[in-house]
Design an enzyme around this catalytic site. Structure first.
Site, PDB file in Angstrom:
ATOM      1  N   ARG A 115       6.372 -19.390  20.528  1.00  0.00           N
ATOM      2  CA  ARG A 115       6.731 -18.409  19.492  1.00  0.00           C
ATOM      3  C   ARG A 115       5.955 -17.102  19.613  1.00  0.00           C
ATOM      4  NH1 ARG A 115       5.195 -22.554  14.867  1.00  0.00           N
ATOM      5  NH2 ARG A 115       3.507 -22.731  16.386  1.00  0.00           N
ATOM      6  N   HIS A 150      -3.019 -16.521  17.551  1.00  0.00           N
ATOM      7  CA  HIS A 150      -2.005 -16.494  16.486  1.00  0.00           C
ATOM      8  C   HIS A 150      -2.354 -17.498  15.401  1.00  0.00           C
ATOM      9  CE1 HIS A 150       0.168 -20.283  17.655  1.00  0.00           C
ATOM     10  NE2 HIS A 150      -0.489 -20.045  18.769  1.00  0.00           N
ATOM     11  N   CYS A 198      -2.135 -21.797  15.140  1.00  0.00           N
ATOM     12  CA  CYS A 198      -2.269 -22.254  16.540  1.00  0.00           C
ATOM     13  C   CYS A 198      -2.588 -23.755  16.592  1.00  0.00           C
ATOM     14  CB  CYS A 198      -3.376 -21.461  17.242  1.00  0.00           C
ATOM     15  SG  CYS A 198      -3.546 -21.895  18.998  1.00  0.00           S
TER      16      CYS A 198
END
Ligand SMILES: [Zn+2]
Length: 211
Positions: free
Chosen positions: A47, A99, A102
């Site tokens: 993603r 991110h 995670c």
């Protein structure tokens, strides 16, 4: 052949046609060489696609991805990418982009063994070790997880600065800036953590190399 497998091959043909419709020399020009200004070190998570997030076209970003965007000093894969990016391509920026959410960081915060990856994820537990006073103050588990993601990025930027490759570049006054970002899976926005290095000045003297 499965439908999915056939589909991705068809997608490729469609994509080529789309590019050529816009510019008939698109692939011919790209095949001449690359001159990306940026190395991206990001998470393997599906993603967090490096190019799309920053609106970069093919040729504009050199990419290395691994689980939890780690900079491990014995990782010959990462070091080879970094060496080529800095010394051959002469990139001016290296961004470590983590991110929120995670899975690698989440796993590091738990105790469940999940196989050989335990040894990779163990590196993230060091981020907890050096920041545990701050992290133990955070009662809310989601907030603690988010902060752990941020601290992991910061630690990896420090790890980058400590590599002989980066320090050698600074030693010869090559322009090279390191940055740390976190990407929000649920917003699409990146947050600049303001952990920036452009030289050795902010490193503890023990980590500075003389050449
Ligand atoms: Zn991840």
């Amino acid at each position: 052949m499965s439908d999915f497998y056939k589909k991705i091959l068809d997608n490729n043909k469609e994509w080529v046609e789309q590019q050529l419709a816009v510019d008939e020399n698109y692939f011919k020009d790209l095949s001449k060489g690359q001159n990306p200004p940026l190395l991206w070190i990001g998470c393997s998570d599906s993603r967090v696609p490096a190019n799309e997030i920053i609106g970069a076209k093919p040729g504009e970003v050199f990419v290395h991805r691994n689980i939890a965007n780690l900079v491990v000093h014995t990782d010959i894969n990462m070091l080879s990418v970094l060496d080529y990016a800095v010394n051959a391509l002469k990139v001016k920026h290296v961004i470590v982009c983590g991110h929120y959410g995670c899975g690698g960081v989440k796993a590091a915060m738990g105790n469940q063994s999940i196989g050989i990856i335990d040894n990779w994820i163990r590196n993230i537990k060091d981020v907890y070790r050096v920041n545990k006073d701050e992290l133990n103050e955070i009662a809310d588990e989601d907030k603690k997880f988010n902060r752990m993601v941020e601290l992991n990025v910061i630690e990896q930027v420090f790890n980058l600065a400590k590599t002989s490759i980066v320090q050698n570049a600074w030693n010869i006054n090559q322009e090279l800036h390191l940055h740390g970002w976190v990407y929000g899976l649920n917003s699409g926005y990146v947050t600049d953590l303001n952990v920036n290095f452009s030289n050795n000045d902010d490193l503890d003297s023990m980590f500075k190399l003389n050449f």
